[in-house]
Design a protein around this motif. Sequence first.
Motif, PDB file in Angstrom:
ATOM      1  N   VAL A 274      -3.255   1.462   0.310  1.00  0.00           N
ATOM      2  CA  VAL A 274      -2.638   1.326   1.634  1.00  0.00           C
ATOM      3  C   VAL A 274      -2.330   2.697   2.250  1.00  0.00           C
ATOM      4  CG1 VAL A 274      -0.494   0.581   2.766  1.00  0.00           C
ATOM      5  CG2 VAL A 274      -1.699  -0.985   1.240  1.00  0.00           C
ATOM      6  N   ILE A 275      -1.745   3.581   1.453  1.00  0.00           N
ATOM      7  CA  ILE A 275      -1.321   4.881   2.006  1.00  0.00           C
ATOM      8  C   ILE A 275      -2.528   5.678   2.530  1.00  0.00           C
ATOM      9  CG2 ILE A 275      -0.219   7.114   1.456  1.00  0.00           C
ATOM     10  CD1 ILE A 275       1.914   5.027   1.435  1.00  0.00           C
ATOM     11  N   PRO A 276      -3.631   5.830   1.774  1.00  0.00           N
ATOM     12  CA  PRO A 276      -4.783   6.560   2.336  1.00  0.00           C
ATOM     13  C   PRO A 276      -5.405   5.851   3.538  1.00  0.00           C
ATOM     14  CG  PRO A 276      -5.067   6.208  -0.025  1.00  0.00           C
ATOM     15  CD  PRO A 276      -3.882   5.424   0.383  1.00  0.00           C
ATOM     16  N   SER A 279      -3.266   6.551   6.483  1.00  0.00           N
ATOM     17  CA  SER A 279      -3.136   7.989   6.737  1.00  0.00           C
ATOM     18  C   SER A 279      -4.495   8.566   7.140  1.00  0.00           C
ATOM     19  CB  SER A 279      -2.648   8.724   5.478  1.00  0.00           C
ATOM     20  OG  SER A 279      -1.448   8.183   5.022  1.00  0.00           O
ATOM     21  N   ARG A 280      -5.552   7.731   6.965  1.00  0.00           N
ATOM     22  CA  ARG A 280      -6.927   8.146   7.260  1.00  0.00           C
ATOM     23  C   ARG A 280      -7.279   9.439   6.534  1.00  0.00           C
ATOM     24  NH1 ARG A 280      -4.566   5.408  10.877  1.00  0.00           N
ATOM     25  NH2 ARG A 280      -5.604   3.730  12.001  1.00  0.00           N
ATOM     26  N   LYS A 281      -6.835   9.502   5.306  1.00  0.00           N
ATOM     27  CA  LYS A 281      -7.116  10.662   4.450  1.00  0.00           C
ATOM     28  C   LYS A 281      -7.380  10.145   3.043  1.00  0.00           C
ATOM     29  CE  LYS A 281      -4.671  14.341   3.786  1.00  0.00           C
ATOM     30  NZ  LYS A 281      -3.349  14.903   3.493  1.00  0.00           N
ATOM     31  N   TYR A 411      -2.207  -6.330   3.786  1.00  0.00           N
ATOM     32  CA  TYR A 411      -3.418  -5.500   3.775  1.00  0.00           C
ATOM     33  C   TYR A 411      -4.672  -6.353   3.625  1.00  0.00           C
ATOM     34  CZ  TYR A 411      -6.263  -1.416   2.357  1.00  0.00           C
ATOM     35  OH  TYR A 411      -7.202  -0.421   2.269  1.00  0.00           O
ATOM     36  N   TRP A 412      -4.575  -7.376   2.765  1.00  0.00           N
ATOM     37  CA  TRP A 412      -5.766  -8.162   2.425  1.00  0.00           C
ATOM     38  C   TRP A 412      -5.830  -9.517   3.133  1.00  0.00           C
ATOM     39  CZ3 TRP A 412      -4.393  -6.282  -2.998  1.00  0.00           C
ATOM     40  CH2 TRP A 412      -5.118  -5.115  -3.294  1.00  0.00           C
ATOM     41  N   LEU A 413      -4.745  -9.937   3.798  1.00  0.00           N
ATOM     42  CA  LEU A 413      -4.750 -11.237   4.468  1.00  0.00           C
ATOM     43  C   LEU A 413      -5.951 -11.385   5.411  1.00  0.00           C
ATOM     44  CD1 LEU A 413      -2.911 -13.668   4.123  1.00  0.00           C
ATOM     45  CD2 LEU A 413      -1.541 -12.876   6.043  1.00  0.00           C
ATOM     46  N   PRO A 414      -6.294 -10.346   6.215  1.00  0.00           N
ATOM     47  CA  PRO A 414      -7.487 -10.477   7.072  1.00  0.00           C
ATOM     48  C   PRO A 414      -8.766 -10.697   6.257  1.00  0.00           C
ATOM     49  CG  PRO A 414      -6.155  -8.603   7.761  1.00  0.00           C
ATOM     50  CD  PRO A 414      -5.588  -9.071   6.460  1.00  0.00           C
ATOM     51  N   GLY A 505      -9.263   2.876   8.651  1.00  0.00           N
ATOM     52  CA  GLY A 505      -9.388   3.824   7.535  1.00  0.00           C
ATOM     53  C   GLY A 505      -9.675   3.158   6.203  1.00  0.00           C
ATOM     54  N   ALA A 506     -10.094   1.877   6.242  1.00  0.00           N
ATOM     55  CA  ALA A 506     -10.205   1.127   4.983  1.00  0.00           C
ATOM     56  C   ALA A 506     -11.152   1.784   3.985  1.00  0.00           C
ATOM     57  CB  ALA A 506     -10.653  -0.293   5.272  1.00  0.00           C
ATOM     58  N   GLN A 507     -12.292   2.262   4.470  1.00  0.00           N
ATOM     59  CA  GLN A 507     -13.260   2.840   3.540  1.00  0.00           C
ATOM     60  C   GLN A 507     -12.778   4.176   2.985  1.00  0.00           C
ATOM     61  OE1 GLN A 507     -16.175   0.594   3.436  1.00  0.00           O
ATOM     62  NE2 GLN A 507     -16.036   1.458   1.387  1.00  0.00           N
ATOM     63  N   ILE A 508     -11.890   4.836   3.733  1.00  0.00           N
ATOM     64  CA  ILE A 508     -11.288   6.064   3.196  1.00  0.00           C
ATOM     65  C   ILE A 508     -10.267   5.667   2.143  1.00  0.00           C
ATOM     66  CG2 ILE A 508     -10.012   8.188   3.772  1.00  0.00           C
ATOM     67  CD1 ILE A 508     -10.841   7.695   6.709  1.00  0.00           C
ATOM     68  N   GLY A 509      -9.594   4.560   2.420  1.00  0.00           N
ATOM     69  CA  GLY A 509      -8.488   4.144   1.546  1.00  0.00           C
ATOM     70  C   GLY A 509      -8.932   3.697   0.180  1.00  0.00           C
ATOM     71  N   THR A 510     -10.079   3.083   0.093  1.00  0.00           N
ATOM     72  CA  THR A 510     -10.511   2.595  -1.211  1.00  0.00           C
ATOM     73  C   THR A 510     -12.008   2.814  -1.394  1.00  0.00           C
ATOM     74  OG1 THR A 510     -11.047   0.554  -2.381  1.00  0.00           O
ATOM     75  CG2 THR A 510     -10.297   0.305  -0.117  1.00  0.00           C
TER      76      THR A 510
END
Lengths: 533, 44
Positions: A274-276, A279-281, A411-414, A505-510
């Motif tokens: 969630v944090i990345p 944060s888009r990082k 985060y995952w409900l969608p 930023g999901a793909q950055i996040g995980t």
Amino acid sequence: MSAVIHEDHHHDGPPAGFKRWLYSTNHKDIGTMYLIFALVMLFIGGGMAMIIRAELFMPGIQIVNPDLYNNLLTDHALIMIFGMVMPAAAGMANWMIPMMIGAPDMALPRMNNMSFWLLPAAAILLLSSLLVQFIPGTGVPINTGWTLYPPLSVQTGMGMDLLIFSVHLLGISSIMASINIVTTILNMRAPGMPFMKMPLFVWAWLFTGLLLIIVMPVLAGGVTMLLFDRHFGTSFFDAAGGGDPVLFQHLFWFFGHPEVYVLLLPSIGVLGLVIPTFSRKPLFGYKPLVFFMGFLFALGLVVWAHHQYTIGMSLGATTYFMIGTILISIPIGLMLFNFIFTMWRGSLTFETPMLFGIAIILMFAFAGVTGVMLAVVPADLQYHDSYFVVAHFHYALIPGAVFGLYAGVFYWLPKWTGHMYNEKQGKIFFWWTTLSFNLTFFPQHFSGLAGMPRRIVDYNIQYIEFNQISSIGGFLFGLSHLLFLYIIIKTVKGGEKAADKPWEGAQIGTPGLEWTLPSPPPFHSFTTPPQIK
Amino acid sequence: MTENENVEVKNNTSANLWTAIVLGVIALIVGIMPFFYLKDMVAP
């Protein structure tokens, strides 16, 4: 990381009717059942907490008698730990881990079905252990607290036997689920996904699963010995027969302390996504975070006796457990710093999962501070069995575990439902829970430091203000969950269509593969292993 | 999404079963350990 995926359009859809759920071997369906079960238990355990807080609104005995109060208190803890947090985390693991690592399903799908269906049976036994006291001749209710210490637990009525059987079933379910998850992670990763490319949530569950496999059987053994002492003439925990009641405390806490990390680690895993994302990082210090979780896993196994300083251990033992416990603050503190550095100079937005993520960092750090206070032997001898401890572990477990699960749900409900939840309602829920949580538990630090003991139905009039604030906060906290339920039902039923990758930023996040699937994902996903570039 | 023809589909069944058996045996050993106190702690 990206993936080329073969989508199989020729597979069968879900079976119709109840068979879809009763006989399910599908990781998504079983994950959904775990999550629904956890939600039901959240309201049952939460209802018990409401009765407890209503009773404590005033000194004296108003609503429940002392034994029933202690039974509710015992069941509140057991339901929240075994019935709510663990199944919810297992539900998320079932849903997400195969999709993250590109596996078609869990490694052992039939065992997965059994792991889940043991839970309702265990819940029925657990609730029966509470209700059986209303039948004449069944003895004293379970008034021990969730720690089930003998000799009290040997003397209570038949409710304790039902509870012991319930713990057995819960234990079997957890062990089987853990074996399944660990096996899935070890053997089912898509080609091109080494361990060090797995999302942090998967790492967190690898450690959680291993911890459960090591510690859960010890609790099962311990309560079985308790059952033997109660009915078969043994004296494992009876000093008169050559046994030792303190042995049970060691067995219980050898399980009980790592259990804290079983509850915390999946949420730390969610934070690592969630944090990345918001944060888009990229995650700051992925490898150190994995190492810190490993350190927490190892250290968590060898510091259990800090829960029992008051039993009179040797100086060497208490010193060892004190130093070991204080050492735990190092990996946890470093993890929190990693999350803060991930946010540093990021393009932050504050959607509901991110708000929960930030709240976890702040409030869990607070629990860490009171945790260090409690780790210090001379201080703990003063705080032991006071409301300070109650405040500490609720600050550790509600932000540390439950808020992590809320972050995961939003985060995952969608992805799970194919619909976006209402962001405004999500934010109202966040502020409502966070403020009311603090209103409930912050005053308990003061009542504890002033000497209010835990697990007692009545209290001295000097603690009335703290308790009334706590109770009002508790009712608000409980009420906020009706909004949570409403948001979930509304999102499941419809709403704005969610994209395959609903967060910018999901793909950055995980680095996982879950976002390469549609929202909601097909009944069978990754029937052919994806190729990871 | 494109079909991926380069990846060899491997059968994990045997590896999965063996991993589960090893983990299950570890759980059994740990669960039995507390009972080693039986020798000393059964009522005389």
